[in-house]
Design a protein around this motif. Structure first.
Motif, PDB file in Angstrom:
ATOM      1  N   GLU A  76      33.432  54.695  -3.920  1.00 54.68           N
ATOM      2  CA  GLU A  76      33.723  55.821  -4.145  1.00 54.68           C
ATOM      3  C   GLU A  76      32.507  56.683  -4.311  1.00 54.68           C
ATOM      4  O   GLU A  76      32.552  57.921  -4.170  1.00 54.68           O
ATOM      5  N   GLY A  77      31.297  56.143  -4.277  1.00 53.87           N
ATOM      6  CA  GLY A  77      30.269  56.871  -4.265  1.00 53.87           C
ATOM      7  C   GLY A  77      29.119  56.648  -5.034  1.00 53.87           C
ATOM      8  O   GLY A  77      28.637  55.418  -4.670  1.00 53.87           O
ATOM      9  N   VAL A  78      28.645  57.152  -6.179  1.00 53.46           N
ATOM     10  CA  VAL A  78      27.344  56.795  -6.888  1.00 53.46           C
ATOM     11  C   VAL A  78      28.128  56.668  -8.334  1.00 53.46           C
ATOM     12  O   VAL A  78      28.658  57.513  -8.921  1.00 53.46           O
ATOM     13  N   PHE A  79      27.857  55.533  -9.033  1.00 51.34           N
ATOM     14  CA  PHE A  79      28.173  55.349 -10.540  1.00 51.34           C
ATOM     15  C   PHE A  79      26.894  55.315 -11.251  1.00 51.34           C
ATOM     16  O   PHE A  79      25.877  54.770 -10.679  1.00 51.34           O
ATOM     17  N   ALA A  80      26.892  55.779 -12.562  1.00 47.18           N
ATOM     18  CA  ALA A  80      25.585  55.454 -13.072  1.00 47.18           C
ATOM     19  C   ALA A  80      26.112  55.568 -14.774  1.00 47.18           C
ATOM     20  O   ALA A  80      27.258  55.951 -15.285  1.00 47.18           O
ATOM     21  N   GLU A  81      25.033  55.089 -15.396  1.00 49.07           N
ATOM     22  CA  GLU A  81      25.248  55.011 -16.976  1.00 49.07           C
ATOM     23  C   GLU A  81      24.005  55.512 -17.645  1.00 49.07           C
ATOM     24  O   GLU A  81      23.021  54.897 -17.285  1.00 49.07           O
ATOM     25  N   ILE A  82      23.935  56.470 -18.674  1.00 55.12           N
ATOM     26  CA  ILE A  82      22.687  56.719 -19.188  1.00 55.12           C
ATOM     27  C   ILE A  82      22.611  56.969 -20.611  1.00 55.12           C
ATOM     28  O   ILE A  82      23.766  57.199 -21.077  1.00 55.12           O
ATOM     29  N   GLU A  83      21.735  56.576 -21.158  1.00 57.65           N
ATOM     30  CA  GLU A  83      21.619  56.365 -22.643  1.00 57.65           C
ATOM     31  C   GLU A  83      20.372  57.045 -23.088  1.00 57.65           C
ATOM     32  O   GLU A  83      19.060  56.911 -22.721  1.00 57.65           O
ATOM     33  N   GLY A  84      20.352  57.786 -24.329  1.00 58.00           N
ATOM     34  CA  GLY A  84      19.431  58.472 -24.990  1.00 58.00           C
ATOM     35  C   GLY A  84      19.725  59.586 -25.819  1.00 58.00           C
ATOM     36  O   GLY A  84      21.008  59.583 -26.081  1.00 58.00           O
ATOM     37  N   ASP A  85      18.866  60.569 -26.474  1.00 54.32           N
ATOM     38  CA  ASP A  85      19.509  61.274 -27.310  1.00 54.32           C
ATOM     39  C   ASP A  85      19.711  62.624 -26.403  1.00 54.32           C
ATOM     40  O   ASP A  85      19.793  62.800 -25.295  1.00 54.32           O
ATOM     41  N   ARG A  86      20.763  63.156 -27.174  1.00 52.25           N
ATOM     42  CA  ARG A  86      21.673  64.068 -26.138  1.00 52.25           C
ATOM     43  C   ARG A  86      20.858  65.411 -25.476  1.00 52.25           C
ATOM     44  O   ARG A  86      21.423  65.818 -24.486  1.00 52.25           O
ATOM     45  N   ALA A  87      19.924  65.774 -26.197  1.00 54.58           N
ATOM     46  CA  ALA A  87      19.132  66.785 -25.415  1.00 54.58           C
ATOM     47  C   ALA A  87      18.423  66.448 -24.116  1.00 54.58           C
ATOM     48  O   ALA A  87      18.622  67.008 -22.927  1.00 54.58           O
ATOM     49  N   LYS A  88      17.918  65.163 -24.186  1.00 54.21           N
ATOM     50  CA  LYS A  88      17.425  64.497 -22.853  1.00 54.21           C
ATOM     51  C   LYS A  88      18.639  64.331 -21.704  1.00 54.21           C
ATOM     52  O   LYS A  88      18.502  64.378 -20.772  1.00 54.21           O
ATOM     53  N   LEU A  89      19.750  63.837 -22.498  1.00 50.35           N
ATOM     54  CA  LEU A  89      21.023  63.692 -21.435  1.00 50.35           C
ATOM     55  C   LEU A  89      21.391  64.897 -20.773  1.00 50.35           C
ATOM     56  O   LEU A  89      21.768  64.891 -19.517  1.00 50.35           O
ATOM     57  N   ASP A  90      21.190  65.944 -21.435  1.00 53.73           N
ATOM     58  CA  ASP A  90      21.877  67.414 -21.202  1.00 53.73           C
ATOM     59  C   ASP A  90      20.824  67.692 -20.079  1.00 53.73           C
ATOM     60  O   ASP A  90      21.118  68.336 -18.978  1.00 53.73           O
TER      61      ASP A  90
END
Length: 759
Positions: free
Chosen positions: A42-56
């Protein structure tokens, strides 16, 4: 203490083969987030984890700072359960399921790889196949998705230790670059004679020496073989024409660099950007008087088709030569470009004195793209290498998957689902077995790559088109017949993200009409689903049928008969063809083997022949093209052309023909007459649009059809319409010629499907 959040991401668009996973990995390290990223069908998949400010911050930069070749269409994020995962990694691709990943077009060599290739020393110094995640072969080598090495024609080349280290190094620009290679492990170059026997010496240097010596060379590029000779070697260019059986059609040139291109053609700033951009098409531009080019490169043309090197091989060959060279499609006459090595030796050995080739297979034959510049934007003439298979995103979705089979000439096909229409590379004219095989193989390849199982198949009305016959032989699909000129206008609407209704002006060579006559000079009231014929050029006979396309003097006879009746003027044209003139006039008069046509293209042919510009055509559209080349740019006079008040409107072509003949007999220069003809037709189109606006209230006009490749006509029509307050739609993403027909067929089929669902 900051709350840890985990997000599951889905990134859609052109995000495979463009360095997107390495980019995501680097971005994750920059923001200090953990997780993983991978390719799938389908394309690219990812999972990211960390504090919300960094994820934003990560999510904002994911689109804003994406790699240059990436096209991020959508990022979907949903919450996931935190796992306390440490670090960030690129994970293997899972087995393919439903496929919706997009494949990047082949992309010109980037500055970093070029510098590496041209460096005096280094691991890839002088290597013709240098690439990275930002450049190199993509579409032409992909056999399947996801875009991983084992699904490309690079599968046969095992990476050496040095390349494997680059591939695994997240800080290297070749991190997960699927075609990564070097002289130790990648494709290799070889030079042979026409018998396939290897030549002595270093291949590139010897190949350049052969060209400098006046020989013809077959060169294997990204999407097929080209034929090369020095651009200023008149004898060699003539020999190429003779052997290739291409008498007049212009050859394309490759200039070593932009500075050299500026010596050949007059370039606008946008033209320079097009030439030097990642697509690297052939650009048609006005020829400079001092251009060091043989007269036979583009006989009878004020333009040259110029491109810049787009692979390391081309750059290296251009450096060795130090001057422009012809680089034209490796084929004979109207056959498709050759892409297989054994086929090249078989088909081109009678043309080429040598073969500069390599051992990386070509998965999909892909011609060079061709563009013009109009009002600061690209106007595609042929959409192929560098542009395909990037999809055309449509304003409305396709309710069911569609296959559109296109036209007979300049064929492309289109597969579509969701909001994406994948218009194919240039297939060519469906006249011989090789082209038809390329058509059928291409459809199978696109269906596999983009996981399209069509439920609708769209086709032209003409029952004898091979594309129509192919469509009607398919099973388990609903067939949708689309009139040729409606498809043209629908293509222009889709190109501009519009749905209509509009006043559509479709001017081309020929298309099968709903009344079983041959249309080609049409004014339609059209939306995506339907159309009404609101006006057209005055129909005239086409004496000899298909022969009249190859012999424009026949159309001149027909138009003169329509304009003057039995009182035909005495012209040199009739005397030059006196042995057959009266027979052809009789055919036109009696309507025997002389189908009626309203074609604008055939009107241009007739005027070209009357003026003695081109009486017998050696390639499609030659008479009209050469007529445009003769236009005096400073001539503002125009022949009057009556637009009747009928329904449908009739544009009286005879008025223009009489104006042309009167001036010809009065010894007015041909360039003045050509200009007045163009101006008269342009003004009549504007008048007809104004009448139709009064009748319908529509204020938008869409222009399509191959005749609008004529920039003189296009410019005058657009200027005139805008002067009358119309909004004007022209093509940019697909050609206005029959190369855009398949897109139009696809969106018409979808619109009718939606209408059926709503009833």
């Amino acid at each position: 203490m900051a709350t840890v959040t985990r997000l599951r991401l889905r990134i859609e668009g052109i995000v495979q083969g463009v360095g997107f996973r390495p980019f995501v990995s680097g971005l994750a390290k920059e923001y200090g987030v953990s997780g993983h990223v991978g390719n799938d069908a389908e394309g690219v998949f990812a999972e990211i984890e960390g504090d919300r400010a960094k994820l934003d911050g990560f999510l904002a930069d994911l689109e804003r700072r994406a790699p240059a070749l990436a096209v991020v269409e959508r990022v979907r994020a949903e919450p996931a359960e935190p796992t306390a995962e440490r670090g960030f990694r690129i994970v293997p691709s899972p087995p393919a399921a439903a496929r919706s990943a997009l494949i990047s077009p082949d992309t010109a060599t980037c500055e970093e790889c070029l510098a590496e290739t041209l460096a005096p020393a280094g691991r890839r110094s002088g290597y013709p196949f240098t690439n990275c995640t930002g450049c190199g072969p993509r579409f032409s080598i992909v056999a399947d998705v996801p875009y991983d090495r084992h699904n490309t024609t690079m599968a046969a080349f095992d990476m050496c230790e040095a390349c494997a280290r680059e591939y695994a190094d997240a800080d290297d620009r070749r991190f997960h670059a699927q075609p990564v290679c070097c002289p130790e492990c990648g494709p290799s170059l070889r030079l042979t004679g026409p018998d396939g026997v290897p030549a002595e010496g270093e291949p590139l240097r010897t190949a350049a020496e052969w060209l400098l010596d006046g020989r013809i060379l077959a060169v294997k590029g990204l999407g097929g073989y080209h034929l090369a000779v020095l651009a200023d070697d008149e004898r060699a260019v003539r020999a190429l024409r003779d052997r290739k059986h291409r008498e007049d059609k212009p050859f394309a040139l490759m200039a070593p660099d932009l500075e050299w291109a500026r010596k050949l053609v007059r370039l606008e700033p946008v033209g320079e950007r097009v030439l030097a951009g990642t697509h690297r098409p052939i650009l048609l531009a006005p020829r400079l008087s001092g251009a060091q080019v043989a007269d036979t490169v583009a006989p009878g043309s004020r333009e040259l088709g110029v491109m810049l090197p787009y692979t390391p091989l081309h750059h290296l060959l251009a450096r060795h030569l130090g001057r422009p060279f012809v680089l034209t499609s490796g084929n004979v006459s109207d056959e498709p470009i050759v892409c297989r090595d054994d086929d090249a030796l078989k088909r081109l050995s009678r043309i080429a004195d040598g073969f500069l080739t390599h051992d990386r297979p070509i998965q999909v034959r892909t011609d060079d793209s061709v563009v013009r510049v109009f009002r600061g934007r690209e106007l595609l003439v042929r959409r192929s290498r560098g542009y395909v298979p990037a999809p055309v995103t449509t304003a409305q979705p396709f309710p069911r998957p569609v296959l559109a089979c296109g036209a007979e000439l300049k064929n492309t096909f289109c597969v579509a689902k969701g909001n994406r229409a994948f218009v194919s590379h240039h297939i060519g004219d469906l006249k011989n077995y090789e082209t038809l095989r390329s058509f059928t193989e291409g459809i199978a390849h696109f269906r596999r790559l983009f996981d399209v199982t069509p439920r609708l198949v769209a086709h032209d009305l003409h029952p004898e088109y091979l594309s129509t016959k192919y469509a009607l032989e398919l099973t388990d699909v609903d067939a949708v017949a689309v009139q040729h000129h409606h498809a043209h206008i629908a293509s222009c609407l889709a190109d501009n993200g519009a749905s209509g209704p509009v006043i559509g002006v479709a001017f081309d060579g020929l298309g099968f009409g709903t009344d079983a006559t041959l249309w080609g000079g049409e004014l339609l009231i059209a939306d995506l689903a339907d159309f009404r014929r609101a006006g057209h050029l005055e129909p005239v006979p086409m004496p000899g049928g298909e022969m009249a396309v190859r012999e424009p003097w026949r159309m001149a006879a027909a138009h003169l008969l329509a304009a003057y009746g039995d009182d035909l003027p005495e012209l040199d044209l009739a005397r030059r063809h006196r042995t057959r003139w009266h027979t052809v006039v009789a055919l036109a008069r009696k309507g025997v083997n002389a189908p009626l046509t309203s074609s604008a293209g055939r009107l241009f042919d007739a005027v070209s022949a009357i003026l003695g510009v081109r009486e017998v055509a050696r390639y499609e559209g030659q008479a009209a093209i050469e007529l445009e080349q003769r236009v005096a740019p400073d001539e503002h006079g125009a022949y009057p052309m009556t637009v009747t008040d009928d329904d449908p409107l009739i544009l009286r072509s005879g008025d223009l023909v009489r104006g042309v003949v009167d001036d010809l007999l009065a010894d007015v220069p041909v360039d003045r007459i050509a200009a007045r003809f163009h101006n008269g037709l342009s003004r009549a189109v504007v008048t007809a649009a104004r009448v139709l606006r009064e009748r319908t209230g529509l204020g938008t006009v869409a222009l399509s059809g191959g005749v609008f490749q004529n920039l003189t006509l296009l410019r005058r029509v657009v200027d005139g319409l805008e002067g009358e307050g119309f909004q004007v739609l022209v093509h940019s993403r697909v050609p206005c010629n029959d190369g855009g027909i398949s897109l139009g067929q696809a969106v018409v089929a979808a619109a009718r499907d939606r209408s059926a669902d709503s009833r």
